[in-house]
Design a protein around this motif. Structure first.
Motif, PDB file in Angstrom:
ATOM      1  N   ARG A 193      11.217 -12.100 -31.180  1.00 48.51           N
ATOM      2  CA  ARG A 193      10.354 -10.927 -31.208  1.00 48.51           C
ATOM      3  C   ARG A 193       8.902 -11.369 -31.169  1.00 48.51           C
ATOM      4  O   ARG A 193       8.507 -12.314 -31.861  1.00 48.51           O
ATOM      5  CB  ARG A 193      10.629 -10.129 -32.481  1.00 48.51           C
ATOM      6  CG  ARG A 193       9.976  -8.774 -32.488  1.00 48.51           C
ATOM      7  CD  ARG A 193      10.530  -7.930 -33.602  1.00 48.51           C
ATOM      8  NE  ARG A 193       9.826  -6.665 -33.672  1.00 48.51           N
ATOM      9  CZ  ARG A 193       9.966  -5.819 -34.650  1.00 48.51           C
ATOM     10  NH1 ARG A 193      10.796  -6.082 -35.639  1.00 48.51           N
ATOM     11  NH2 ARG A 193       9.286  -4.695 -34.647  1.00 48.51           N
ATOM     12  N   TRP A 194       8.096 -10.675 -30.371  1.00 51.45           N
ATOM     13  CA  TRP A 194       6.698 -11.036 -30.147  1.00 51.45           C
ATOM     14  C   TRP A 194       5.797  -9.831 -30.355  1.00 51.45           C
ATOM     15  O   TRP A 194       6.223  -8.694 -30.159  1.00 51.45           O
ATOM     16  CB  TRP A 194       6.510 -11.541 -28.714  1.00 51.45           C
ATOM     17  CG  TRP A 194       7.479 -12.607 -28.351  1.00 51.45           C
ATOM     18  CD1 TRP A 194       8.650 -12.441 -27.674  1.00 51.45           C
ATOM     19  CD2 TRP A 194       7.399 -13.987 -28.670  1.00 51.45           C
ATOM     20  NE1 TRP A 194       9.290 -13.649 -27.540  1.00 51.45           N
ATOM     21  CE2 TRP A 194       8.547 -14.613 -28.144  1.00 51.45           C
ATOM     22  CE3 TRP A 194       6.475 -14.766 -29.345  1.00 51.45           C
ATOM     23  CZ2 TRP A 194       8.790 -15.971 -28.275  1.00 51.45           C
ATOM     24  CZ3 TRP A 194       6.710 -16.124 -29.471  1.00 51.45           C
ATOM     25  CH2 TRP A 194       7.851 -16.714 -28.940  1.00 51.45           C
ATOM     26  N   ILE A 195       4.554 -10.077 -30.689  1.00 55.67           N
ATOM     27  CA  ILE A 195       3.571  -9.012 -30.821  1.00 55.67           C
ATOM     28  C   ILE A 195       2.309  -9.436 -30.078  1.00 55.67           C
ATOM     29  O   ILE A 195       1.823 -10.557 -30.256  1.00 55.67           O
ATOM     30  CB  ILE A 195       3.244  -8.724 -32.296  1.00 55.67           C
ATOM     31  CG1 ILE A 195       4.497  -8.199 -33.002  1.00 55.67           C
ATOM     32  CG2 ILE A 195       2.104  -7.735 -32.423  1.00 55.67           C
ATOM     33  CD1 ILE A 195       4.293  -7.860 -34.448  1.00 55.67           C
ATOM     34  N   ARG A 196       1.811  -8.540 -29.243  1.00 58.44           N
ATOM     35  CA  ARG A 196       0.536  -8.770 -28.556  1.00 58.44           C
ATOM     36  C   ARG A 196      -0.537  -8.049 -29.368  1.00 58.44           C
ATOM     37  O   ARG A 196      -0.435  -6.859 -29.636  1.00 58.44           O
ATOM     38  CB  ARG A 196       0.561  -8.230 -27.123  1.00 58.44           C
ATOM     39  CG  ARG A 196      -0.770  -8.438 -26.390  1.00 58.44           C
ATOM     40  CD  ARG A 196      -0.707  -7.975 -24.942  1.00 58.44           C
ATOM     41  NE  ARG A 196       0.280  -8.725 -24.176  1.00 58.44           N
ATOM     42  CZ  ARG A 196       0.073  -9.950 -23.672  1.00 58.44           C
ATOM     43  NH1 ARG A 196      -1.085 -10.548 -23.835  1.00 58.44           N
ATOM     44  NH2 ARG A 196       1.019 -10.549 -22.988  1.00 58.44           N
ATOM     45  N   LEU A 197      -1.550  -8.820 -29.784  1.00 54.76           N
ATOM     46  CA  LEU A 197      -2.642  -8.278 -30.590  1.00 54.76           C
ATOM     47  C   LEU A 197      -3.946  -8.315 -29.814  1.00 54.76           C
ATOM     48  O   LEU A 197      -4.150  -9.196 -28.975  1.00 54.76           O
ATOM     49  CB  LEU A 197      -2.805  -9.093 -31.881  1.00 54.76           C
ATOM     50  CG  LEU A 197      -1.604  -9.111 -32.825  1.00 54.76           C
ATOM     51  CD1 LEU A 197      -1.841 -10.104 -33.957  1.00 54.76           C
ATOM     52  CD2 LEU A 197      -1.325  -7.738 -33.374  1.00 54.76           C
ATOM     53  N   TYR A 209       6.628 -12.770 -34.181  1.00 52.32           N
ATOM     54  CA  TYR A 209       6.664 -11.730 -35.213  1.00 52.32           C
ATOM     55  C   TYR A 209       6.331 -12.337 -36.577  1.00 52.32           C
ATOM     56  O   TYR A 209       5.580 -11.752 -37.355  1.00 52.32           O
ATOM     57  CB  TYR A 209       8.040 -11.080 -35.212  1.00 52.32           C
ATOM     58  CG  TYR A 209       8.110  -9.829 -36.027  1.00 52.32           C
ATOM     59  CD1 TYR A 209       7.518  -8.652 -35.570  1.00 52.32           C
ATOM     60  CD2 TYR A 209       8.768  -9.799 -37.242  1.00 52.32           C
ATOM     61  CE1 TYR A 209       7.583  -7.487 -36.305  1.00 52.32           C
ATOM     62  CE2 TYR A 209       8.844  -8.641 -37.985  1.00 52.32           C
ATOM     63  CZ  TYR A 209       8.250  -7.493 -37.516  1.00 52.32           C
ATOM     64  OH  TYR A 209       8.313  -6.338 -38.251  1.00 52.32           O
ATOM     65  N   ALA A 252       2.652 -13.091 -36.811  1.00 51.99           N
ATOM     66  CA  ALA A 252       1.868 -11.851 -36.902  1.00 51.99           C
ATOM     67  C   ALA A 252       1.743 -11.411 -38.357  1.00 51.99           C
ATOM     68  O   ALA A 252       0.697 -10.915 -38.770  1.00 51.99           O
ATOM     69  CB  ALA A 252       2.510 -10.753 -36.067  1.00 51.99           C
ATOM     70  N   THR A 274      -2.486  -3.639 -32.621  1.00 53.37           N
ATOM     71  CA  THR A 274      -1.227  -4.025 -31.998  1.00 53.37           C
ATOM     72  C   THR A 274      -1.147  -3.350 -30.636  1.00 53.37           C
ATOM     73  O   THR A 274      -1.192  -2.129 -30.547  1.00 53.37           O
ATOM     74  CB  THR A 274      -0.027  -3.611 -32.870  1.00 53.37           C
ATOM     75  OG1 THR A 274      -0.152  -4.236 -34.148  1.00 53.37           O
ATOM     76  CG2 THR A 274       1.285  -4.017 -32.222  1.00 53.37           C
ATOM     77  N   GLU A 283       1.310  -4.379 -28.205  1.00 51.04           N
ATOM     78  CA  GLU A 283       2.707  -4.315 -27.790  1.00 51.04           C
ATOM     79  C   GLU A 283       3.561  -5.091 -28.785  1.00 51.04           C
ATOM     80  O   GLU A 283       3.165  -6.142 -29.274  1.00 51.04           O
ATOM     81  CB  GLU A 283       2.841  -4.922 -26.391  1.00 51.04           C
ATOM     82  CG  GLU A 283       4.198  -4.826 -25.781  1.00 51.04           C
ATOM     83  CD  GLU A 283       4.245  -5.409 -24.375  1.00 51.04           C
ATOM     84  OE1 GLU A 283       5.237  -5.177 -23.704  1.00 51.04           O
ATOM     85  OE2 GLU A 283       3.288  -6.097 -23.960  1.00 51.04           O
ATOM     86  N   ASP A 284       4.734  -4.561 -29.087  1.00 49.23           N
ATOM     87  CA  ASP A 284       5.713  -5.208 -29.961  1.00 49.23           C
ATOM     88  C   ASP A 284       7.005  -5.243 -29.150  1.00 49.23           C
ATOM     89  O   ASP A 284       7.519  -4.196 -28.768  1.00 49.23           O
ATOM     90  CB  ASP A 284       5.869  -4.367 -31.228  1.00 49.23           C
ATOM     91  CG  ASP A 284       6.858  -4.942 -32.225  1.00 49.23           C
ATOM     92  OD1 ASP A 284       7.608  -5.867 -31.875  1.00 49.23           O
ATOM     93  OD2 ASP A 284       6.882  -4.438 -33.361  1.00 49.23           O
ATOM     94  N   TYR A 285       7.501  -6.426 -28.832  1.00 50.81           N
ATOM     95  CA  TYR A 285       8.657  -6.492 -27.937  1.00 50.81           C
ATOM     96  C   TYR A 285       9.551  -7.683 -28.244  1.00 50.81           C
ATOM     97  O   TYR A 285       9.159  -8.610 -28.957  1.00 50.81           O
ATOM     98  CB  TYR A 285       8.204  -6.532 -26.477  1.00 50.81           C
ATOM     99  CG  TYR A 285       7.333  -7.725 -26.116  1.00 50.81           C
ATOM    100  CD1 TYR A 285       7.884  -8.838 -25.506  1.00 50.81           C
ATOM    101  CD2 TYR A 285       5.975  -7.723 -26.376  1.00 50.81           C
ATOM    102  CE1 TYR A 285       7.103  -9.924 -25.170  1.00 50.81           C
ATOM    103  CE2 TYR A 285       5.182  -8.802 -26.041  1.00 50.81           C
ATOM    104  CZ  TYR A 285       5.745  -9.901 -25.435  1.00 50.81           C
ATOM    105  OH  TYR A 285       4.962 -10.972 -25.111  1.00 50.81           O
ATOM    106  N   GLU A 286      10.767  -7.636 -27.705  1.00 53.48           N
ATOM    107  CA  GLU A 286      11.736  -8.717 -27.813  1.00 53.48           C
ATOM    108  C   GLU A 286      12.030  -9.252 -26.419  1.00 53.48           C
ATOM    109  O   GLU A 286      11.914  -8.528 -25.431  1.00 53.48           O
ATOM    110  CB  GLU A 286      13.032  -8.211 -28.439  1.00 53.48           C
ATOM    111  CG  GLU A 286      12.868  -7.784 -29.872  1.00 53.48           C
ATOM    112  CD  GLU A 286      14.161  -7.269 -30.478  1.00 53.48           C
ATOM    113  OE1 GLU A 286      15.117  -6.959 -29.729  1.00 53.48           O
ATOM    114  OE2 GLU A 286      14.208  -7.169 -31.699  1.00 53.48           O
TER     115      GLU A 286
END
Length: 75
Positions: free
Chosen positions: A3-7, A32, A35, A49, A51-54
């Motif tokens: 899981r990733w988050i774009r900040l 994640y 983050a 935030t 985008e929050d995606y897998e």
């Protein structure tokens, strides 16, 4: 599944991570888990935030920032 988050760095703040410097408007991707480190305490006010995606891939996405060293929001 990773899981990733774009900040995105908010106006009036910044981030120094090792030899990388992020200015207002810059975007970066963190895991994640990383983050959570950035978003605790004052950090919630330093980033938006985007985008929050897998992903199915174990490879880190482009623009990945690894928080291997202590990082602290500036501002």
């Amino acid at each position: 599944m990773p899981r990733w988050i774009r900040l995105r760095v908010r106006p009036g703040t910044g981030l120094h991570a090792g030899d990388q410097h992020f200015r207002p408007g810059d975007e970066f991707v963190v895991s994640y888990a990383d983050a959570a480190t950035l978003l605790r305490d004052r950090g919630r006010r330093a980033f938006d935030t985007v985008e929050d995606y897998e992903t199915d891939s174990e490879e880190p996405p482009d623009g990945m920032l690894s928080i291997g060293q202590p990082s602290e929001p500036l501002g």
